[in-house]
Design a protein around this motif. Structure first.
Motif, PDB file in Angstrom:
ATOM      1  N   LEU A  48       0.820  -1.213   0.000  1.00 55.31           N
ATOM      2  CA  LEU A  48       0.000   0.000   0.000  1.00 55.31           C
ATOM      3  C   LEU A  48       0.854   1.264   0.000  1.00 55.31           C
ATOM      4  O   LEU A  48       0.558   2.220  -0.708  1.00 55.31           O
ATOM      5  CB  LEU A  48      -0.942   0.004   1.209  1.00 55.31           C
ATOM      6  CG  LEU A  48      -2.006  -1.097   1.225  1.00 55.31           C
ATOM      7  CD1 LEU A  48      -2.738  -1.097   2.561  1.00 55.31           C
ATOM      8  CD2 LEU A  48      -2.967  -0.945   0.074  1.00 55.31           C
ATOM      9  N   SER A  51       2.850   1.833  -3.508  1.00 56.07           N
ATOM     10  CA  SER A  51       2.075   2.024  -4.729  1.00 56.07           C
ATOM     11  C   SER A  51       1.887   3.507  -5.035  1.00 56.07           C
ATOM     12  O   SER A  51       1.567   4.305  -4.164  1.00 56.07           O
ATOM     13  CB  SER A  51       0.709   1.365  -4.596  1.00 56.07           C
ATOM     14  OG  SER A  51      -0.061   1.662  -5.732  1.00 56.07           O
ATOM     15  N   SER A  53      -0.360   4.392  -7.260  1.00 57.28           N
ATOM     16  CA  SER A  53      -1.761   4.516  -7.668  1.00 57.28           C
ATOM     17  C   SER A  53      -2.641   3.825  -6.625  1.00 57.28           C
ATOM     18  O   SER A  53      -2.153   3.252  -5.664  1.00 57.28           O
ATOM     19  CB  SER A  53      -1.970   3.894  -9.046  1.00 57.28           C
ATOM     20  OG  SER A  53      -1.664   2.521  -9.005  1.00 57.28           O
ATOM     21  N   ASP A  54      -3.942   3.886  -6.854  1.00 60.27           N
ATOM     22  CA  ASP A  54      -4.871   3.235  -5.933  1.00 60.27           C
ATOM     23  C   ASP A  54      -4.703   1.723  -6.012  1.00 60.27           C
ATOM     24  O   ASP A  54      -4.711   1.145  -7.094  1.00 60.27           O
ATOM     25  CB  ASP A  54      -6.308   3.602  -6.273  1.00 60.27           C
ATOM     26  CG  ASP A  54      -6.617   5.065  -5.999  1.00 60.27           C
ATOM     27  OD1 ASP A  54      -5.890   5.672  -5.183  1.00 60.27           O
ATOM     28  OD2 ASP A  54      -7.562   5.594  -6.583  1.00 60.27           O
ATOM     29  N   GLU A  56      -6.035  -2.003  -4.204  1.00 61.33           N
ATOM     30  CA  GLU A  56      -7.033  -2.659  -3.377  1.00 61.33           C
ATOM     31  C   GLU A  56      -6.606  -4.107  -3.228  1.00 61.33           C
ATOM     32  O   GLU A  56      -6.387  -4.798  -4.226  1.00 61.33           O
ATOM     33  CB  GLU A  56      -8.396  -2.560  -4.054  1.00 61.33           C
ATOM     34  CG  GLU A  56      -9.509  -3.236  -3.302  1.00 61.33           C
ATOM     35  CD  GLU A  56     -10.835  -3.075  -4.008  1.00 61.33           C
ATOM     36  OE1 GLU A  56     -11.418  -1.985  -3.909  1.00 61.33           O
ATOM     37  OE2 GLU A  56     -11.267  -4.049  -4.664  1.00 61.33           O
ATOM     38  N   THR A  69      -7.350  -0.838   1.512  1.00 60.13           N
ATOM     39  CA  THR A  69      -6.794   0.206   0.653  1.00 60.13           C
ATOM     40  C   THR A  69      -5.990   1.145   1.541  1.00 60.13           C
ATOM     41  O   THR A  69      -5.920   0.946   2.761  1.00 60.13           O
ATOM     42  CB  THR A  69      -7.909   1.005  -0.051  1.00 60.13           C
ATOM     43  OG1 THR A  69      -8.656   1.716   0.939  1.00 60.13           O
ATOM     44  CG2 THR A  69      -8.833   0.104  -0.860  1.00 60.13           C
ATOM     45  N   LYS A  70      -5.422   2.187   0.957  1.00 59.76           N
ATOM     46  CA  LYS A  70      -4.716   3.182   1.765  1.00 59.76           C
ATOM     47  C   LYS A  70      -5.637   3.863   2.758  1.00 59.76           C
ATOM     48  O   LYS A  70      -5.197   4.385   3.763  1.00 59.76           O
ATOM     49  CB  LYS A  70      -4.054   4.234   0.867  1.00 59.76           C
ATOM     50  CG  LYS A  70      -2.835   3.714   0.152  1.00 59.76           C
ATOM     51  CD  LYS A  70      -2.155   4.806  -0.630  1.00 59.76           C
ATOM     52  CE  LYS A  70      -0.909   4.282  -1.317  1.00 59.76           C
ATOM     53  NZ  LYS A  70      -0.175   5.315  -2.024  1.00 59.76           N
ATOM     54  N   ASP A  71      -6.949   3.824   2.483  1.00 53.06           N
ATOM     55  CA  ASP A  71      -7.931   4.439   3.372  1.00 53.06           C
ATOM     56  C   ASP A  71      -8.311   3.556   4.548  1.00 53.06           C
ATOM     57  O   ASP A  71      -8.956   4.022   5.482  1.00 53.06           O
ATOM     58  CB  ASP A  71      -9.195   4.804   2.594  1.00 53.06           C
ATOM     59  CG  ASP A  71      -8.928   5.874   1.552  1.00 53.06           C
ATOM     60  OD1 ASP A  71      -8.032   6.719   1.772  1.00 53.06           O
ATOM     61  OD2 ASP A  71      -9.596   5.848   0.509  1.00 53.06           O
TER      62      ASP A  71
END
Length: 86
Positions: A48, A51, A53-54, A56, A69-71
């Motif tokens: 994570l 990366s 980019s996004d 998942e 995710t990063k969130d």
């Protein structure tokens, strides 16, 4: 030169705790599974962070599908294919 360390803002400060809390919110007791049998949390955090980019990542623990995710970590809920049975 020391290796670069991840920035706190890149990933949840305690991803392991967040994943465990997400599983517990679904009724899964922490003593009923071994998280490290399902995922390497340190490797997941490195993916994570590195990366650009996004990203998942999905994995399953005791029939509960987790999406990270990063969130943060969430539970993937199955969406029905059609209208519910009557």
């Amino acid at each position: 030169m020391a290796p670069s360390s991840p920035k706190d803002s890149d990933v949840s400060p305690n991803l392991l705790v967040e994943i465990v809390n997400t599983l517990e919110s679904q009724g899964l007791a922490s003593d009923s599974y071994q998280l490290y049998d399902a995922v390497d949390v340190e490797a997941l955090e490195r993916i994570l962070i590195s990366s650009s980019s996004d990203v998942e990542v999905r994995f399953t623990v005791e029939d509960i599908q987790i999406v990270v995710t990063k969130d943060g970590a969430t539970v993937l809920l199955d969406k029905p294919d059609g209208p519910p049975d009557k």
